[in-house]
Design a protein around this motif. Structure first.
Motif, mmCIF file in Angstrom:
data_model
loop_
_atom_site.group_PDB
_atom_site.id
_atom_site.type_symbol
_atom_site.label_atom_id
_atom_site.label_comp_id
_atom_site.label_asym_id
_atom_site.label_seq_id
_atom_site.Cartn_x
_atom_site.Cartn_y
_atom_site.Cartn_z
ATOM 1 N N VAL A 1 -6.605 1.943 28.108
ATOM 2 C CA VAL A 1 -5.690 2.398 27.312
ATOM 3 C C VAL A 1 -4.931 1.219 26.527
ATOM 4 C CG1 VAL A 1 -4.020 4.057 26.632
ATOM 5 C CG2 VAL A 1 -5.827 4.830 28.449
ATOM 6 N N ILE A 2 -5.023 1.542 25.260
ATOM 7 C CA ILE A 2 -4.397 0.757 24.242
ATOM 8 C C ILE A 2 -2.472 1.266 24.322
ATOM 9 C CG2 ILE A 2 -3.705 -0.499 22.253
ATOM 10 C CD1 ILE A 2 -6.191 -1.679 23.610
ATOM 11 N N HIS A 3 -1.889 0.733 24.834
ATOM 12 C CA HIS A 3 -0.206 1.038 24.955
ATOM 13 C C HIS A 3 0.486 0.740 23.948
ATOM 14 C CE1 HIS A 3 -0.911 2.765 29.105
ATOM 15 N NE2 HIS A 3 -1.517 1.821 29.243
ATOM 16 N N LEU A 4 0.545 1.603 22.861
ATOM 17 C CA LEU A 4 1.521 1.253 21.851
ATOM 18 C C LEU A 4 2.490 2.674 22.075
ATOM 19 C CD1 LEU A 4 -1.070 0.867 18.818
ATOM 20 C CD2 LEU A 4 0.007 -0.929 20.525
ATOM 21 N N GLU A 5 2.927 3.024 22.889
ATOM 22 C CA GLU A 5 3.913 4.180 23.152
ATOM 23 C C GLU A 5 4.989 3.613 23.966
ATOM 24 O OE1 GLU A 5 1.620 4.242 27.222
ATOM 25 O OE2 GLU A 5 1.207 3.465 25.202
ATOM 26 N N LYS A 6 4.933 2.728 24.405
ATOM 27 C CA LYS A 6 5.899 2.084 25.510
ATOM 28 C C LYS A 6 7.013 1.413 24.639
ATOM 29 C CE LYS A 6 2.948 1.216 29.515
ATOM 30 N NZ LYS A 6 2.550 0.531 30.598
ATOM 31 N N GLY A 7 8.243 1.566 25.071
ATOM 32 C CA GLY A 7 9.459 1.177 24.505
ATOM 33 C C GLY A 7 9.830 -0.197 25.075
ATOM 34 N N ASP A 8 9.022 -1.086 25.124
ATOM 35 C CA ASP A 8 9.172 -2.385 26.000
ATOM 36 C C ASP A 8 8.289 -3.358 25.138
ATOM 37 O OD1 ASP A 8 9.934 -4.242 27.741
ATOM 38 O OD2 ASP A 8 9.466 -3.248 29.486
ATOM 39 N N GLY B 1 5.384 15.684 12.288
ATOM 40 C CA GLY B 1 4.924 15.183 11.214
ATOM 41 C C GLY B 1 4.837 13.612 11.333
ATOM 42 N N HIS B 2 5.100 13.008 12.250
ATOM 43 C CA HIS B 2 5.411 11.441 12.669
ATOM 44 C C HIS B 2 4.934 11.163 14.221
ATOM 45 C CE1 HIS B 2 8.189 12.591 9.414
ATOM 46 N NE2 HIS B 2 8.037 11.248 8.824
ATOM 47 N N VAL B 3 4.712 10.194 14.240
ATOM 48 C CA VAL B 3 4.535 9.391 15.618
ATOM 49 C C VAL B 3 4.987 7.930 15.545
ATOM 50 C CG1 VAL B 3 2.256 10.511 16.117
ATOM 51 C CG2 VAL B 3 2.321 8.324 15.064
ATOM 52 N N ARG B 4 5.338 7.630 16.665
ATOM 53 C CA ARG B 4 6.310 6.460 16.875
ATOM 54 C C ARG B 4 5.173 5.382 17.731
ATOM 55 N NH1 ARG B 4 10.574 5.153 21.858
ATOM 56 N NH2 ARG B 4 8.591 4.546 22.506
ATOM 57 N N ILE B 5 5.161 4.389 16.976
ATOM 58 C CA ILE B 5 4.251 3.225 17.192
ATOM 59 C C ILE B 5 5.038 1.996 17.764
ATOM 60 C CG2 ILE B 5 2.164 1.666 16.787
ATOM 61 C CD1 ILE B 5 1.191 4.121 15.167
ATOM 62 N N THR B 6 4.844 1.337 18.912
ATOM 63 C CA THR B 6 5.486 0.130 19.335
ATOM 64 C C THR B 6 4.533 -0.994 19.100
ATOM 65 O OG1 THR B 6 6.494 1.246 21.063
ATOM 66 C CG2 THR B 6 6.380 -1.212 21.269
ATOM 67 N N TYR B 7 5.010 -2.191 18.195
ATOM 68 C CA TYR B 7 4.425 -3.224 17.746
ATOM 69 C C TYR B 7 4.648 -4.476 18.661
ATOM 70 C CZ TYR B 7 8.199 -3.705 14.281
ATOM 71 O OH TYR B 7 9.452 -3.723 13.959
ATOM 72 N N ALA B 8 5.683 -4.207 19.615
ATOM 73 C CA ALA B 8 6.131 -5.597 20.387
ATOM 74 C C ALA B 8 4.920 -5.898 21.220
ATOM 75 C CB ALA B 8 7.296 -5.388 20.974
ATOM 76 N N VAL B 9 3.580 -6.062 21.083
ATOM 77 C CA VAL B 9 2.451 -6.276 21.791
ATOM 78 C C VAL B 9 1.594 -7.462 21.478
ATOM 79 C CG1 VAL B 9 2.109 -3.881 22.447
ATOM 80 C CG2 VAL B 9 1.266 -4.534 20.576
ATOM 81 N N PRO B 10 0.868 -8.137 22.062
ATOM 82 C CA PRO B 10 -0.044 -9.135 21.581
ATOM 83 C C PRO B 10 -0.881 -8.994 20.316
ATOM 84 C CG PRO B 10 -0.131 -8.953 23.883
ATOM 85 C CD PRO B 10 0.517 -7.798 23.565
ATOM 86 N N ASP B 11 -1.106 -9.873 19.354
ATOM 87 C CA ASP B 11 -1.872 -9.395 18.103
ATOM 88 C C ASP B 11 -3.123 -8.742 18.426
ATOM 89 O OD1 ASP B 11 0.434 -10.211 16.577
ATOM 90 O OD2 ASP B 11 -0.418 -12.171 16.053
ATOM 91 N N ASP B 12 -3.783 -9.210 19.532
ATOM 92 C CA ASP B 12 -5.137 -8.679 19.605
ATOM 93 C C ASP B 12 -5.056 -7.330 20.211
ATOM 94 O OD1 ASP B 12 -4.221 -9.788 22.017
ATOM 95 O OD2 ASP B 12 -6.039 -9.908 22.995
ATOM 96 N N VAL B 13 -4.257 -6.781 20.980
ATOM 97 C CA VAL B 13 -3.886 -5.340 21.361
ATOM 98 C C VAL B 13 -3.494 -4.758 20.374
ATOM 99 C CG1 VAL B 13 -2.487 -3.993 22.932
ATOM 100 C CG2 VAL B 13 -3.096 -6.287 23.942
ATOM 101 N N GLU C 1 -6.394 -3.994 18.079
ATOM 102 C CA GLU C 1 -7.399 -3.155 18.775
ATOM 103 C C GLU C 1 -6.627 -1.576 18.503
ATOM 104 O OE1 GLU C 1 -9.952 -2.099 22.568
ATOM 105 O OE2 GLU C 1 -8.951 -4.042 22.551
ATOM 106 N N GLY C 2 -5.480 -1.549 18.868
ATOM 107 C CA GLY C 2 -4.992 -0.022 18.757
ATOM 108 C C GLY C 2 -4.997 0.561 17.434
ATOM 109 N N LEU C 3 -4.579 -0.332 16.268
ATOM 110 C CA LEU C 3 -4.674 -0.014 15.030
ATOM 111 C C LEU C 3 -6.051 0.264 14.594
ATOM 112 C CD1 LEU C 3 -2.057 -2.405 13.617
ATOM 113 C CD2 LEU C 3 -1.594 -0.038 13.875
#
Length: 401
Positions: free
Chosen positions: A45-52, A373-385, A388-390
């Motif tokens: 799973v690509i984790h773009l949901e974590k607030g970290d 009508g919205h989702v929250r996405i975290t982008y504090a992840v490596p560029d390749d991750v 891939e998530g996007l």
């Protein structure tokens, strides 16, 4: 003598009535589901949901880690003064002063993260029947503790697309029962800064309202936007509790150390609360925080610049997807795109992304009904991750038809 089966005593649950509203954190529901899917299916799973932060590129600066290790080796593993090490409180006072809120050591409390500062402040301030004005969308743990304290949450709907406060509406929400207004700038979950602080301050002074100003992303505001605190507004220093943390600015989320600044009476009461609960933040963690605050700040600036590039990369990718529009946030490491053009609700799209494309995001409704009508996405992840998530999100929304 009262027995367990005596009339008038329920035997159905030993829990206090104050726990009736207890549910697991809504903003972590996607993470729980995504991690369960990984365990059961073996799919990545690509984790773009974590607030970290994720990945090796996001680590505390070496001098912070060295200070922590040295403190342990030097024996800083005992109890220390409840409100915090004097030298750390002085450094925090200097930080608050730089923001425009002249501060002395006695007005500073070192806490177990910003979340514990928020918990202590709400339990210290809120009485039964008090009202707390809360932004919608907003940060769910604040609602949790307002309710626990016997208060009533009054929702202030934020106005899209920049999620600003409607000053006229805010004025109508305040009355003689209003005890607290909660501000969060840059905001969670959408990353926008709060403006018109002078007008908000006037309303609070007129209605004798205390502000809790959650500023955990204070050093993650991207130019030309800039961070401002309502504590610096004329007349607001004594009626604002400024809350911040080392977690975000210094990539110290696991250290669990934050701080707050307020008038001496409130800080004294919160210190009593702290000494009767967690006692104190570990001394070696405080030494690491002191090194973070007083040492070189180039790491903070480099992290901010790296995150800004990831923000721009994320916003551009989302705006190229059918059914999605994404404003550019002022700060934080979140985006909060509008997904209504996909024809799905926030929860439907969130579930679809996890179940069918193995990418985690957070439904905007975790932060209030104005998050629909919205989702929250975290982008504090490596560029390749991140890429891939996007890409998985793009494929998901393109195939919805």
């Amino acid at each position: 003598m009262t027995t367990p089966n005596s009339p008038g005593r329920s035997t159905s649950s030993p829990l206090s009535s104050r726990t009736r509203h207890f549910v697991l954190p809504r903003q972590w529901a996607s993470m729980r589901r995504a991690e369960q899917l990984e365990r059961e299916s073996g799919n990545r799973v690509i984790h773009l949901e974590k607030g970290d932060f994720q990945g090796d590129e996001f680590r505390p600066a070496p001098h912070i880690l060295e200070a922590c290790v040295k403190a342990v080796h030097d024996g800083h593993v005992r109890y220390v003064p409840g409100p915090g090490l004097p030298e750390l409180r002085d450094a925090i006072a200097a930080e608050a002063t730089r923001r425009g809120r002249p501060t002395s050591r006695e007005e500073v409390l070192v806490t177990m993260g910003a979340k514990h500062a928020l918990t202590q402040s709400l339990l210290t301030l809120i009485d039964n029947g008090d009202e707390a004005v809360f932004p919608n969308p907003g940060y769910p743990p604040d609602e949790f503790w307002i309710t626990y304290a016997g208060g009533r949450v009054v929702y202030a709907p934020l106005v899209e697309p920049d999620f600003h406060f409607d000053i006229d509406q805010l004025s109508k929400l305040m009355n003689d029962r209003t005890k607290v207004l909660i501000l969060n700038t840059p905001q969670r979950p959408n990353g926008m800064t709060v403006d018109r602080l002078a007008e908000i301050g006037e309303l609070c002074q007129l209605n004798d309202v205390t502000v809790i100003s959650d500023e955990i992303f204070s050093h993650m505001v991207y130019p030309p936007a800039r961070h401002q605190t309502i504590a610096a507004v004329e007349g607001m220093a004594e009626r604002t509790l400024l809350v911040d943390t080392f977690s975000k600015s210094y990539i110290m989320t696991g250290f669990r150390i934050g701080w707050c600044v307020g008038n001496r009476d409130l800080i004294t009461a919160m210190d009593i609360f702290q000494q009767n609960s967690v006692t104190n933040v570990p001394a070696f963690v405080q030494h690491a925080a002191l090194a973070a605050l007083t040492g070189p700040q180039d790491h903070v600036i480099a992290t901010r610049d790296r995150l800004r590039a990831k923000r721009d990369r994320t916003v551009a990718a989302l705006n190229a997807m059918p059914g999605i529009t994404c404003p550019t946030p002022d700060g934080s490491f979140y985006v909060f795109p509008d997904i209504r053009g996909t024809g799905m609700t926030a929860q439907q799209l969130t579930d679809h992304l996890i179940d069918h494309h193995s990418v985690g995001v957070v439904a905007g409704t975790a932060f209030g009904d104005r998050g629909e009508g919205h989702v929250r996405i975290t982008y504090a992840v490596p560029d390749d991750v991140l890429d891939e998530g996007l890409e998985r999100i793009r494929q998901a929304v393109e195939n919805l038809g």
